[in-house]
Design an enzyme around this catalytic site. Structure first.
Site, mmCIF file in Angstrom:
data_model
loop_
_atom_site.group_PDB
_atom_site.id
_atom_site.type_symbol
_atom_site.label_atom_id
_atom_site.label_comp_id
_atom_site.label_asym_id
_atom_site.label_seq_id
_atom_site.Cartn_x
_atom_site.Cartn_y
_atom_site.Cartn_z
ATOM 1 N N LEU A 31 -21.781 -11.799 -15.594
ATOM 2 C CA LEU A 31 -22.102 -11.776 -14.160
ATOM 3 C C LEU A 31 -22.695 -13.087 -13.665
ATOM 4 O O LEU A 31 -23.473 -13.736 -14.365
ATOM 5 C CB LEU A 31 -23.066 -10.622 -13.868
ATOM 6 C CG LEU A 31 -22.566 -9.230 -14.288
ATOM 7 C CD1 LEU A 31 -23.623 -8.172 -13.977
ATOM 8 C CD2 LEU A 31 -21.248 -8.878 -13.613
ATOM 9 N N HIS A 35 -20.788 -11.996 -8.330
ATOM 10 C CA HIS A 35 -20.892 -10.553 -8.582
ATOM 11 C C HIS A 35 -22.137 -9.976 -7.903
ATOM 12 O O HIS A 35 -22.093 -8.902 -7.308
ATOM 13 C CB HIS A 35 -21.009 -10.282 -10.086
ATOM 14 C CG HIS A 35 -19.823 -10.700 -10.903
ATOM 15 N ND1 HIS A 35 -19.894 -11.706 -11.830
ATOM 16 C CD2 HIS A 35 -18.553 -10.239 -10.947
ATOM 17 C CE1 HIS A 35 -18.716 -11.850 -12.417
ATOM 18 N NE2 HIS A 35 -17.883 -10.976 -11.898
ATOM 19 N N GLY A 145 -14.209 -8.952 -4.293
ATOM 20 C CA GLY A 145 -14.394 -10.307 -3.800
ATOM 21 C C GLY A 145 -13.112 -10.930 -3.249
ATOM 22 O O GLY A 145 -12.020 -10.683 -3.768
ATOM 23 N N LYS A 147 -12.504 -13.855 -3.736
ATOM 24 C CA LYS A 147 -12.103 -14.740 -4.837
ATOM 25 C C LYS A 147 -10.750 -14.289 -5.432
ATOM 26 O O LYS A 147 -9.905 -15.097 -5.761
ATOM 27 C CB LYS A 147 -13.204 -14.723 -5.908
ATOM 28 C CG LYS A 147 -12.833 -15.347 -7.232
ATOM 29 C CD LYS A 147 -12.933 -16.829 -7.150
ATOM 30 C CE LYS A 147 -12.471 -17.560 -8.383
ATOM 31 N NZ LYS A 147 -12.287 -16.818 -9.591
ATOM 32 N N ARG A 185 -15.072 -17.428 -16.014
ATOM 33 C CA ARG A 185 -14.344 -18.341 -16.900
ATOM 34 C C ARG A 185 -14.861 -19.781 -16.825
ATOM 35 O O ARG A 185 -14.488 -20.603 -17.658
ATOM 36 C CB ARG A 185 -12.848 -18.319 -16.589
ATOM 37 C CG ARG A 185 -12.173 -17.004 -16.989
ATOM 38 C CD ARG A 185 -10.672 -17.083 -16.821
ATOM 39 N NE ARG A 185 -9.997 -15.929 -17.364
ATOM 40 C CZ ARG A 185 -9.761 -14.791 -16.714
ATOM 41 N NH1 ARG A 185 -10.150 -14.668 -15.451
ATOM 42 N NH2 ARG A 185 -9.139 -13.787 -17.295
#
Ligand code: AMP
Length: 276
Positions: A31, A35, A145, A147, A185
């Site tokens: 996280l 998040h 999200g 994202k 990542r």
């Protein structure tokens, strides 16, 4: 924070909350502030916030990526507690999947565009796990999200097709101060990769700024050239898409989003920006 690892325990607990609104934030853990911003948004408008941490094997098309996916569960639990999350669902794979389980949901072209082209089967895995998690948690509202813009559209489509009674909220992208979109990542980026990765957000912002100046074809060509000229960056796609269908946008599209995916060193990153 209550922590459950089996379906039966969390379901038993949730049924006793009758009448309370549940905000649900599904994650794969490791996280970061992105998040946590979803948890905060869920907390602001619900009685109870449920977060799940489950590294879903069926959405990984690269076994190495699955193996290397970070799993810092103790640190995650501390972050969720600090954020005031009420319930964590952290099941083992055997709790979610039976052996030889099959899943297919027809979500049309959305499955095969952009991410779908480079990660075959990814969105079948995503719909499979989100369906199961929604069935267990039965939230009032699901927080995802921006994202993962395409993921939001895919899950929205599933909710529509299967008539799942849940409201969906898209939360804005949290970024590092220099523009890099936060991602679990990012820890795999070397110091050099980290510098080169900035070209993704820079290029997307350039597209937004220049949208009214050049035509879409020219913008995409120039943006691809910008990504390709950055050392260590291997772009997979950069596209200006219709914000609803994710098909190529035209000047008349009501909502428009620019999306990109690139390998930076050994790490695959995605990012996007809403143009209008
Ligand atoms: P993940 O753990 O990568 O599956 O992500 C879980 C949820 O967090 C998804 O809905 C993501 O879109 C969202 N998310 C991931 N990164 C960010 C970010 N930088 N800002 C906001 N939300 C994010």
């Amino acid at each position: 924070m209550k922590i459950f690892s089996t379906r039966s325990e969390i379901q038993q607990y949730l049924t006793r909350l009758n009448g309370k609104t549940i905000g649900f934030v599904p994650t794969m853990g490791a996280l970061h502030r992105g998040h946590i911003s979803l948890i905060e948004q869920a907390k602001a408008t619900n009685h109870v916030v449920v977060c799940s941490i489950f590294v879903n094997p069926t959405q990984f098309n690269d076994p190495k990526d699955l193996q290397n996916y970070p799993r810092p569960i103790a640190a995650d639990i501390s972050k969720l507690e600090a954020a005031g999350c009420d319930i964590l669902f952290n099941p083992p794979v055997s709790e979610i999947y039976d052996d030889n389980e099959h899943w297919h949901l027809n979500i049309g072209q959305l499955e095969f565009l952009l991410e779908g082209e480079f990660r075959p089967g990814h969105y079948q895995g995503v719909t499979q796990v989100v369906y199961k998690l929604l069935d267990i948690v039965k939230p009032t509202t699901l927080y995802l999200g921006q994202k993962d813009y395409q993921q939001f559209m895919v899950v929205s489509r599933m909710v529509e097709i299967l008539d799942i009674p849940v409201k969906m909220v898209m939360c804005p992208i949290e970024r590092e101060v220099d523009g890099l979109a936060m991602s679990s990542r990012n820890i795999h980026l070397t110091a050099d990769d980290r510098q080169h990765s900035l070209i993704l957000s820079k290029t997307l912002n350039w597209l937004k700024t220049n949208f009214d100046i050049k035509n879409i074809f020219q913008l995409e060509q120039d943006a691809m050239a910008m990504l390709q000229s950055e050392p260590g960056v291997d772009p997979e796609y950069i596209e200006i898409a219709d914000g609803k269908t994710l098909l190529p946008a035209n000047e008349n599209s009501i909502s428009i989003v620019a999306l990109t995916a690139a390998r930076v060193g050994k790490t695959r990153l995605i990012d996007n920006v809403v143009i209008r």
